[in-house]
Design a protein around this motif. Structure first.
Motif, PDB file in Angstrom:
ATOM      1  N   TRP A 276     113.978  14.939   6.437  1.00  0.00           N
ATOM      2  CA  TRP A 276     113.020  16.108   6.222  1.00  0.00           C
ATOM      3  C   TRP A 276     111.850  15.285   5.227  1.00  0.00           C
ATOM      4  CZ3 TRP A 276     116.323  20.966   4.687  1.00  0.00           C
ATOM      5  CH2 TRP A 276     117.057  21.519   5.526  1.00  0.00           C
ATOM      6  N   PRO A 277     110.867  15.583   5.842  1.00  0.00           N
ATOM      7  CA  PRO A 277     109.692  14.827   5.243  1.00  0.00           C
ATOM      8  C   PRO A 277     109.331  15.717   4.011  1.00  0.00           C
ATOM      9  CG  PRO A 277     108.875  16.344   7.109  1.00  0.00           C
ATOM     10  CD  PRO A 277     110.374  16.229   7.178  1.00  0.00           C
ATOM     11  N   THR A 278     108.993  14.694   2.859  1.00  0.00           N
ATOM     12  CA  THR A 278     108.628  15.344   1.768  1.00  0.00           C
ATOM     13  C   THR A 278     107.254  14.671   1.315  1.00  0.00           C
ATOM     14  OG1 THR A 278     109.567  13.521   0.457  1.00  0.00           O
ATOM     15  CG2 THR A 278     110.692  15.621   0.620  1.00  0.00           C
ATOM     16  N   THR A 279     106.230  15.462   0.581  1.00  0.00           N
ATOM     17  CA  THR A 279     105.188  15.062  -0.056  1.00  0.00           C
ATOM     18  C   THR A 279     104.985  14.991  -1.467  1.00  0.00           C
ATOM     19  OG1 THR A 279     104.032  17.075   0.063  1.00  0.00           O
ATOM     20  CG2 THR A 279     103.996  15.895   1.891  1.00  0.00           C
ATOM     21  N   GLY A 280     104.145  14.051  -2.127  1.00  0.00           N
ATOM     22  CA  GLY A 280     104.181  13.915  -3.406  1.00  0.00           C
ATOM     23  C   GLY A 280     103.168  12.686  -3.764  1.00  0.00           C
ATOM     24  N   ILE A 311     123.278  19.872   1.890  1.00  0.00           N
ATOM     25  CA  ILE A 311     123.005  19.551   0.703  1.00  0.00           C
ATOM     26  C   ILE A 311     121.788  18.866   0.351  1.00  0.00           C
ATOM     27  CG2 ILE A 311     124.170  18.148  -1.278  1.00  0.00           C
ATOM     28  CD1 ILE A 311     126.767  18.436   0.426  1.00  0.00           C
ATOM     29  N   ILE A 312     120.889  19.353  -0.533  1.00  0.00           N
ATOM     30  CA  ILE A 312     119.806  18.821  -0.945  1.00  0.00           C
ATOM     31  C   ILE A 312     119.879  18.267  -2.357  1.00  0.00           C
ATOM     32  CG2 ILE A 312     117.428  19.253  -1.039  1.00  0.00           C
ATOM     33  CD1 ILE A 312     117.546  21.393   0.732  1.00  0.00           C
ATOM     34  N   SER A 313     119.967  17.026  -2.545  1.00  0.00           N
ATOM     35  CA  SER A 313     120.096  16.291  -3.715  1.00  0.00           C
ATOM     36  C   SER A 313     118.807  15.326  -4.376  1.00  0.00           C
ATOM     37  CB  SER A 313     121.573  15.566  -3.650  1.00  0.00           C
ATOM     38  OG  SER A 313     121.836  15.148  -4.903  1.00  0.00           O
ATOM     39  N   GLN A 314     118.694  15.299  -5.682  1.00  0.00           N
ATOM     40  CA  GLN A 314     118.018  14.434  -6.435  1.00  0.00           C
ATOM     41  C   GLN A 314     116.440  14.387  -5.825  1.00  0.00           C
ATOM     42  OE1 GLN A 314     120.121  10.888  -6.667  1.00  0.00           O
ATOM     43  NE2 GLN A 314     121.891  11.845  -6.924  1.00  0.00           N
ATOM     44  N   VAL A 315     115.853  15.433  -5.494  1.00  0.00           N
ATOM     45  CA  VAL A 315     114.557  15.468  -4.851  1.00  0.00           C
ATOM     46  C   VAL A 315     113.701  15.382  -6.334  1.00  0.00           C
ATOM     47  CG1 VAL A 315     112.561  16.693  -3.742  1.00  0.00           C
ATOM     48  CG2 VAL A 315     114.723  16.633  -2.713  1.00  0.00           C
ATOM     49  N   CYS A 316     112.897  14.315  -6.504  1.00  0.00           N
ATOM     50  CA  CYS A 316     112.145  14.406  -7.764  1.00  0.00           C
ATOM     51  C   CYS A 316     110.693  14.328  -7.299  1.00  0.00           C
ATOM     52  CB  CYS A 316     112.671  13.576  -8.510  1.00  0.00           C
ATOM     53  SG  CYS A 316     112.001  13.079 -10.454  1.00  0.00           S
ATOM     54  N   LYS A 317     109.788  15.196  -8.228  1.00  0.00           N
ATOM     55  CA  LYS A 317     108.413  15.002  -8.035  1.00  0.00           C
ATOM     56  C   LYS A 317     107.791  14.877  -6.761  1.00  0.00           C
ATOM     57  CE  LYS A 317     107.863  12.743 -12.509  1.00  0.00           C
ATOM     58  NZ  LYS A 317     107.454  11.609 -13.352  1.00  0.00           N
ATOM     59  N   GLN A 318     108.704  15.798  -5.736  1.00  0.00           N
ATOM     60  CA  GLN A 318     108.198  15.756  -4.238  1.00  0.00           C
ATOM     61  C   GLN A 318     108.092  17.413  -3.905  1.00  0.00           C
ATOM     62  OE1 GLN A 318     108.388  12.720  -1.795  1.00  0.00           O
ATOM     63  NE2 GLN A 318     107.398  12.375  -3.449  1.00  0.00           N
ATOM     64  N   THR A 319     107.469  17.502  -2.760  1.00  0.00           N
ATOM     65  CA  THR A 319     107.331  18.671  -2.323  1.00  0.00           C
ATOM     66  C   THR A 319     108.103  18.715  -0.921  1.00  0.00           C
ATOM     67  OG1 THR A 319     105.248  19.359  -3.400  1.00  0.00           O
ATOM     68  CG2 THR A 319     105.945  20.605  -0.985  1.00  0.00           C
ATOM     69  N   ARG A 541     100.642  19.367 -10.399  1.00  0.00           N
ATOM     70  CA  ARG A 541     101.536  18.734  -9.510  1.00  0.00           C
ATOM     71  C   ARG A 541     101.716  19.460  -8.240  1.00  0.00           C
ATOM     72  NH1 ARG A 541     105.074  17.713 -13.251  1.00  0.00           N
ATOM     73  NH2 ARG A 541     104.862  15.385 -13.031  1.00  0.00           N
ATOM     74  N   GLN A 542     101.769  20.903  -8.577  1.00  0.00           N
ATOM     75  CA  GLN A 542     102.166  21.640  -7.213  1.00  0.00           C
ATOM     76  C   GLN A 542     101.170  21.531  -6.071  1.00  0.00           C
ATOM     77  OE1 GLN A 542     102.133  25.844  -8.065  1.00  0.00           O
ATOM     78  NE2 GLN A 542     103.240  26.398  -5.977  1.00  0.00           N
ATOM     79  N   VAL A 543      99.787  21.360  -6.358  1.00  0.00           N
ATOM     80  CA  VAL A 543      98.540  21.482  -5.594  1.00  0.00           C
ATOM     81  C   VAL A 543      98.808  19.713  -5.200  1.00  0.00           C
ATOM     82  CG1 VAL A 543      96.127  21.110  -5.234  1.00  0.00           C
ATOM     83  CG2 VAL A 543      97.200  22.882  -6.728  1.00  0.00           C
ATOM     84  N   ASP A 544      98.858  18.802  -6.066  1.00  0.00           N
ATOM     85  CA  ASP A 544      98.907  17.395  -5.424  1.00  0.00           C
ATOM     86  C   ASP A 544     100.261  16.853  -4.436  1.00  0.00           C
ATOM     87  OD1 ASP A 544      96.748  17.002  -6.935  1.00  0.00           O
ATOM     88  OD2 ASP A 544      97.888  15.957  -8.515  1.00  0.00           O
ATOM     89  N   GLY A 545     101.226  17.751  -4.733  1.00  0.00           N
ATOM     90  CA  GLY A 545     102.378  17.670  -4.008  1.00  0.00           C
ATOM     91  C   GLY A 545     102.178  18.211  -2.408  1.00  0.00           C
ATOM     92  N   LEU A 546     101.115  18.606  -2.163  1.00  0.00           N
ATOM     93  CA  LEU A 546     100.723  19.121  -0.840  1.00  0.00           C
ATOM     94  C   LEU A 546     100.106  17.869  -0.049  1.00  0.00           C
ATOM     95  CD1 LEU A 546      99.681  22.849  -1.434  1.00  0.00           C
ATOM     96  CD2 LEU A 546     101.967  22.072  -0.774  1.00  0.00           C
ATOM     97  N   VAL A 547      99.485  16.970  -0.702  1.00  0.00           N
ATOM     98  CA  VAL A 547      99.050  15.733  -0.106  1.00  0.00           C
ATOM     99  C   VAL A 547      99.758  14.997   0.289  1.00  0.00           C
ATOM    100  CG1 VAL A 547      97.257  14.020  -0.579  1.00  0.00           C
ATOM    101  CG2 VAL A 547      97.265  16.087  -1.990  1.00  0.00           C
ATOM    102  N   PRO A 548      99.783  14.558   1.790  1.00  0.00           N
ATOM    103  CA  PRO A 548     100.897  13.826   2.338  1.00  0.00           C
ATOM    104  C   PRO A 548     100.747  12.316   1.962  1.00  0.00           C
ATOM    105  CG  PRO A 548      99.542  14.922   3.924  1.00  0.00           C
ATOM    106  CD  PRO A 548      98.853  15.191   2.816  1.00  0.00           C
ATOM    107  N   VAL A 549     101.946  11.694   1.673  1.00  0.00           N
ATOM    108  CA  VAL A 549     102.033  10.441   1.121  1.00  0.00           C
ATOM    109  C   VAL A 549     101.570   9.270   2.316  1.00  0.00           C
ATOM    110  CG1 VAL A 549     103.776   8.678   0.296  1.00  0.00           C
ATOM    111  CG2 VAL A 549     104.140  11.202  -0.459  1.00  0.00           C
ATOM    112  N   PRO A 550     100.517   8.564   1.790  1.00  0.00           N
ATOM    113  CA  PRO A 550     100.208   7.566   2.565  1.00  0.00           C
ATOM    114  C   PRO A 550     101.515   6.616   3.224  1.00  0.00           C
ATOM    115  CG  PRO A 550      98.689   7.433   1.087  1.00  0.00           C
ATOM    116  CD  PRO A 550      99.928   8.524   0.671  1.00  0.00           C
ATOM    117  N   SER A 551     101.358   6.307   4.529  1.00  0.00           N
ATOM    118  CA  SER A 551     102.672   5.701   5.214  1.00  0.00           C
ATOM    119  C   SER A 551     102.107   4.157   4.887  1.00  0.00           C
ATOM    120  CB  SER A 551     102.823   5.983   6.637  1.00  0.00           C
ATOM    121  OG  SER A 551     101.429   5.537   7.323  1.00  0.00           O
TER     122      SER A 551
END
Length: 555
Positions: A276-280, A311-319, A541-551
């Motif tokens: 599942w994709p996450t952003t942050g 099970i969703i585990s150890q997601v940290c500083k991500q959206t 952090r909530q707003v920045d978390g909506l920005v996709p992480v560059p690949s």
């Protein structure tokens, strides 16, 4: 042809059927057998289905329970019963039409539950009974705590949640008592002192135990497994009397009970990892320091629709945002997620949130329970049939629920507030889950457990001045265009007042007749102050978390 029988303990009665507090002292075998004898003297209102008036009389007058607690147990068992969504919605409509407490009590008095299964449900509340003796023997910290595997396969000795080994051990250690609770001790077989179990008793035990006779390709009730031709002799079934030998049946259960093939342990060991994709990102568009994508696993590829677990585990500083068929009707465990924003926007069966900190979790409709345990500084936004919280501090829950939120033990600084968001598929998902907008009793919590004091409650209600609508920042197709239902008047008035202030401010700016240079200067000032507010309030952090992480260019 040989029958490959596998039996396991159902997780649902323990995960969202039992309360994570020390049980009422009179929910022991001794008292439950007395209840069994008593209800059988009450005709159709006591057996085979137990009406609420009879249970209320027993609970309040015999067990010295408060009426609210008696209804909570009755309502809790109802969560384990299968209803079509339409039946739940019809039930909600009947309660919505009640204008007085007398009318509501009249509706409650019309409800009934399976007597034998309800007695089992009351008995298993003892799974949370603290045993000082066993604690001294094992050397663990008192009170005892379950060991729960996370998605990496490690175990934690500080989780207050129940793991499957605890449930299996409880059933095996108390199997004799559980079966005795279901027996008619007046009836005996030809073997001296061997009690007989009726088919109805075995059907009732199916609340706690399920099985398979084809290598777990299909799931069957305990009763269906026992009536297989190759199984009948082994489990002590007599076709002539249509009963089971107590001794043979208990021996057969003990020899076949094993780990739940669809539980957390097997999901961790054999589940499929979900990408599942996450952003942050930080303010420069780079992945934030300390951010972890976390792990997501499911058993959906080898189980039935009714047994799905994620099970969703150890997601940290991500959206993390997801709406999918895999998520739909699943049991979800959110574990050890920190500084995260999660949007799980599908109808789900059950959600547990454990050991999470400084996070916001937005849920789609949950057909049974959302349970929060051992969390700190999290915000939960959810429509659900029941909400419960234990061992947590500085948590806020925005709820739409037809049952009273349960404030269990070990909490501090819990804030309750009305549900305050919407997304395009919300009303469709609520209908799928059998949830209606009314009745909504988010503001009538029930404190359960010995550590609550009337004069200093551990919960409070969000003040209207701090109330804002929550906007889910994603575009989706669907029919829901606005907030379903209505807000309590004081919160609605707060929004109206704030909207008026905004319009007054806009009019003041317009009437100032600023020239282009002044407008530019003013806009720069506003933007600067807005950025400062984002930082001070923690929303950046909530707003920045909506920005996709560059690949990465190398992958």
């Amino acid at each position: 042809m040989a029958t490959n029988v596998t039996l396991w303990v159902n997780s649902d009665p323990f995960t969202f059927g039992t309360l994570q507090v020390s049980p009422h002292p009179k929910l022991s075998l001794h008292y439950l057998k007395k209840i069994d004898s008593y209800v059988k003297t009450k005709g159709d209102s006591g057996f085979p289905r137990l009406s609420f008036p009879v249970w209320k009389h027993i609970a309040c007058n015999k067990l010295t329970m408060a009426e609210d607690l008696a209804w909570m147990y009755f309502e809790g068992f109802d969560l384990l019963c299968h209803y079509e969504p339409e039946e739940r919605l019809q039930q909600a409509e009947r309660y919505r039409q009640c204008k007085t407490k007398k009318e509501q009590d009249s509706l409650r008095n019309q409800t009934s539950v399976d007597t034998l299964q309800f007695l089992l449900y009351l008995f298993i509340q003892q799974v949370h009974k603290i045993s000082l003796r066993s604690t001294l023997m094992t050397g663990e910290e008192w009170p005892t705590r379950a060991r729960s595997p996370d998605i990496s396969g490690k175990t934690s000795s500080t989780s207050k949640g129940l793991d499957e080994n605890t449930c299996l051990s409880f059933v095996l250690n108390n199997l004799n008592d559980l079966m005795l609770l279901l027996t008619d001790t007046i009836t005996y077989s030809g073997t001296t002192n061997d009690v007989l179990l009726t088919i109805d008793s075995v059907k009732a035990l199916g609340l706690l135990i399920s099985g398979s006779y084809d290598g777990c390709k299909t799931v069957h009730s305990l009763h269906e497994v026992t009536l297989q031709q190759q199984v009948q002799v082994k489990c002590g079934y007599s076709k002539i009397s249509q009963t089971f030998s107590f001794r043979a049946f208990e021996s057969w259960l003990r020899s076949n009970l094993a780990d739940n093939p669809f539980g957390v342990g097997n999901c961790v060991a054999s589940g499929r990892r979900l990408s599942w994709p996450t952003t942050g990102c930080d303010s420069e568009g780079k992945p934030e320091s300390g951010a972890k994508r976390g792990r997501v696993a499911t058993n959906a590829h080898f189980t039935t629709r009714d047994q799905k677990l994620i099970i969703i585990s150890q997601v940290c500083k991500q959206t993390l945002a997801k709406m999918s068929t895999t998520l739909t009707n699943s049991r979800v465990k959110v574990h050890r997620c920190h500084y995260a924003f999660m949007y799980l926007l599908s109808p789900m069966k059950y959600v547990s949130i454990e050991k999470c900190r400084h996070s916001t979790i937005v849920l789609g409709p949950v057909a049974t329970t959302v349970h929060v345990t051992s969390c700190e500084d999290i915000t939960i936004i959810a429509p659900c049939r029941r909400f419960s919280i234990s061992g947590s501090t500085l948590c806020t829950a925005h709820l739409m629920t037809p049952t009273r939120p349960l404030i269990l033990g070990g909490n501090d600084s819990i804030t309750l507030a009305p549900y305050h968001t919407n997304y395009s598929m919300l009303e469709d998902h609520m209908a799928t889950s059998g949830l209606a907008t009314l009745p909504n009793v988010w503001n009538k919590p029930l404190c359960v457990g010995p550590d609550h004091q009337e004069g200093s409650p551990v919960y409070s209600f969000l003040s209207p001045e701090e109330f804002f609508m929550f906007v889910i920042p994603f575009e989706m197709e669907g029919d829901t265009k606005e907030f379903p239902g209505s807000l309590p008047s004081k919160y609605e008035n707060a929004l109206v007042t704030r909207q008026k202030q905004i319009k007054d401010w806009q009019r003041t700016v317009k009437e100032a007749k600023l020239n282009p240079a002044q407008k530019q200067q003013f806009q720069t000032l506003v933007e600067s102050r807005f950025q400062a507010w984002l930082l001070e309030s923690g929303h950046k952090r909530q707003v920045d978390g909506l920005v996709p992480v560059p690949s990465s260019p190398t992958k």
